[in-house]
Design an enzyme around this catalytic site. Structure first.
Site, PDB file in Angstrom:
ATOM      1  N   PRO A  62       6.728  -5.599  90.371  1.00  0.00           N
ATOM      2  CA  PRO A  62       7.588  -6.117  89.299  1.00  0.00           C
ATOM      3  C   PRO A  62       6.788  -6.383  88.017  1.00  0.00           C
ATOM      4  CG  PRO A  62       7.880  -7.390  91.332  1.00  0.00           C
ATOM      5  CD  PRO A  62       6.705  -6.474  91.554  1.00  0.00           C
ATOM      6  N   ALA A  69      -2.346  -3.700  84.792  1.00  0.00           N
ATOM      7  CA  ALA A  69      -3.676  -3.239  85.224  1.00  0.00           C
ATOM      8  C   ALA A  69      -3.544  -2.212  86.349  1.00  0.00           C
ATOM      9  CB  ALA A  69      -4.518  -4.426  85.683  1.00  0.00           C
ATOM     10  N   ALA A  70      -2.566  -2.401  87.232  1.00  0.00           N
ATOM     11  CA  ALA A  70      -2.415  -1.472  88.369  1.00  0.00           C
ATOM     12  C   ALA A  70      -1.921  -0.103  87.891  1.00  0.00           C
ATOM     13  CB  ALA A  70      -1.463  -2.065  89.405  1.00  0.00           C
ATOM     14  N   ASP A 122      -7.829  -9.554  86.509  1.00  0.00           N
ATOM     15  CA  ASP A 122      -6.781  -8.678  87.062  1.00  0.00           C
ATOM     16  C   ASP A 122      -7.320  -7.267  87.300  1.00  0.00           C
ATOM     17  OD1 ASP A 122      -5.253 -10.889  86.636  1.00  0.00           O
ATOM     18  OD2 ASP A 122      -3.623  -9.856  85.589  1.00  0.00           O
ATOM     19  N   GLY A 157      -0.072  -8.316  88.139  1.00  0.00           N
ATOM     20  CA  GLY A 157      -1.036  -7.370  87.565  1.00  0.00           C
ATOM     21  C   GLY A 157      -0.482  -5.972  87.401  1.00  0.00           C
ATOM     22  N   SER A 158       0.818  -5.879  87.126  1.00  0.00           N
ATOM     23  CA  SER A 158       1.456  -4.556  87.025  1.00  0.00           C
ATOM     24  C   SER A 158       0.795  -3.663  85.975  1.00  0.00           C
ATOM     25  CB  SER A 158       2.942  -4.791  86.745  1.00  0.00           C
ATOM     26  OG  SER A 158       3.439  -3.892  85.845  1.00  0.00           O
ATOM     27  N   GLY A 173       3.151 -11.718  87.189  1.00  0.00           N
ATOM     28  CA  GLY A 173       1.902 -12.275  87.712  1.00  0.00           C
ATOM     29  C   GLY A 173       1.251 -11.421  88.778  1.00  0.00           C
TER      30      GLY A 173
HETATM   31  C1  MEV Z   1      -3.361 -13.643  84.667  1.00  0.00           C
HETATM   32  O1  MEV Z   1      -3.197 -12.889  85.851  1.00  0.00           O
HETATM   33  C2  MEV Z   1      -4.493 -14.615  84.823  1.00  0.00           C
HETATM   34  C3  MEV Z   1      -4.774 -15.485  83.618  1.00  0.00           C
HETATM   35  O2  MEV Z   1      -5.859 -16.332  83.976  1.00  0.00           O
HETATM   36  C4  MEV Z   1      -5.122 -14.663  82.387  1.00  0.00           C
HETATM   37  C5  MEV Z   1      -6.468 -13.987  82.500  1.00  0.00           C
HETATM   38  O3  MEV Z   1      -7.297 -14.359  83.334  1.00  0.00           O
HETATM   39  O4  MEV Z   1      -6.699 -13.080  81.690  1.00  0.00           O
HETATM   40  C6  MEV Z   1      -3.584 -16.374  83.280  1.00  0.00           C
END
Ligand code: MEV
Length: 318
Positions: free
Chosen positions: A97, A106-107, A148, A103-104, A101
């Site tokens: 999704p 980056a993946a 990420d 990491g879509s 949160g």
């Molecule tokens: C995001 O997955 C994690 C955060 O700490 C941002 C980051 O590390 O770049 C919120």
């Protein structure tokens, strides 16, 4: 050939990691981005079919940076390999999704770069790939810590400090998590910038909070290595409270954390940027289905159960 990259889950230390504190993250292989590259007719150039976005991107130039993260990922790969625009079609799809949160961004960039570099006969090693995906992350997030892209490219649990080589670590006991997606999309760029506002306005208070999160993460790593599940759970609850103080929780995330604890979880916290996205609960495997059902009743859009396998000693990240 299909090239994949997993989603990620942050176990401890999100946000504080942006300020140089450690964080712990693991890959979540149930959700994946996938890319394939096929040879296209001569002269047709490089196109990227991003199925989930319902977009077809044509990459016409290597030098002139395009304002789209996926096109930029392709351009960075071609620059790295010193290659001209190839005649290729890249198909890209993902079960991760967006803005949740996991990491879509980056993946999908990782899967795309893998497919493109393999098609050009020059697969990239993990370190170079990680550097390219980090550059793409900057387009998504502005000032990403790099956690990420690192956990997604390494596809292994990592103890991460910004600007340093990620450290592998042992897992003393299998860790079973219930993961719940709130179904609420939230921008990491915005939450990171909200935390930055607090740190700049009241550094003595919020800087100290960030340092305390760092100490908690250090302690969590010890507990994970020893397999001390009760201790890990306590630190997850504490980490959630600290994130709440940084204003990145939400009423729904708090409800889900409470619901998980009431249903018998050992600890629970939001995971990732917050204000939406996902949360995680550490559970005894026997309680996983009950906790997942409680989370859905409390408003989770979707739940998954994931186990991080025990590994002693720490695996190599190469
Ligand atoms: C995001 O997955 C994690 C955060 O700490 C941002 C980051 O590390 O770049 C919120």
């Amino acid at each position: 050939m299909q090239h994949t990259a997993p989603a990620k889950i942050i176990l401890f230390g999100e946000h504080a990691v942006v300020y140089g504190q450690p964080a712990i993250a693991v890959p979540f292989n149930t959700l994946q981005a996938t890319a394939t590259a096929t040879v296209a007719p001569s002269g047709s150039g490089l196109s990227i079919h991003a199925r989930d976005l319902n977009q077809v991107l044509q990459v016409q130039s290597v030098a002139e940076t395009l304002d789209h993260a996926l096109a930029y990922a392709a351009q960075l790969t071609l620059r790295q390999l010193n290659a001209p625009i190839p005649d290729l079609t890249i198909e890209l799809w993902s079960s991760i999704p967006f803005a949740s949160g996991f990491g879509s961004g980056a993946a999908t960039a990782t899967a795309l770069i893998r497919a493109l570099s393999h098609a050009l006969g020059q697969p990239l090693d993990k370190e170079v790939l990680n550097g390219l995906v980090y550059e793409v992350e900057k387009m998504h997030h502005g000032t990403p810590s790099g956690i990420d892209n690192t956990v997604i490219v390494m596809n292994a649990p990592v103890y991460f400090v910004r600007g340093q080589q990620p450290q592998p670590f042992g897992v003393g006991q299998p860790l079973t998590f219930v993961i719940a997606n709130t179904g609420v999309a939230a921008s990491t760029k915005e939450t990171v910038s909200a935390v930055r506002g607090l740190v700049e306005q009241a550094h003595a208070v919020y800087g100290a909070l960030i340092d305390q999160i760092g100490q908690l993460v250090h302690e969590a790593k010890n507990h994970i290595e020893k397999g001390y599940l009760i201790g890990i759970g306590h630190l997850m609850n504490l980490n959630h409270q600290f994130l709440n103080a940084l204003t990145v929780s939400s009423p729904l995330l708090d409800d889900l954390v409470h619901a998980a604890m009431k249903a018998g979880a050992l600890g629970a916290k939001l995971s990732g940027g917050g204000r939406g996205g996902n949360m995680i609960a550490l559970v005894d495997p026997a309680d996983a289905e009950r906790v997942a059902a409680a989370l859905r009743s409390a408003g989770a859009a979707h739940t998954w159960v994931m186990t991080v396998a025990a590994t002693q000693p720490a695996p190599s990240l190469q």
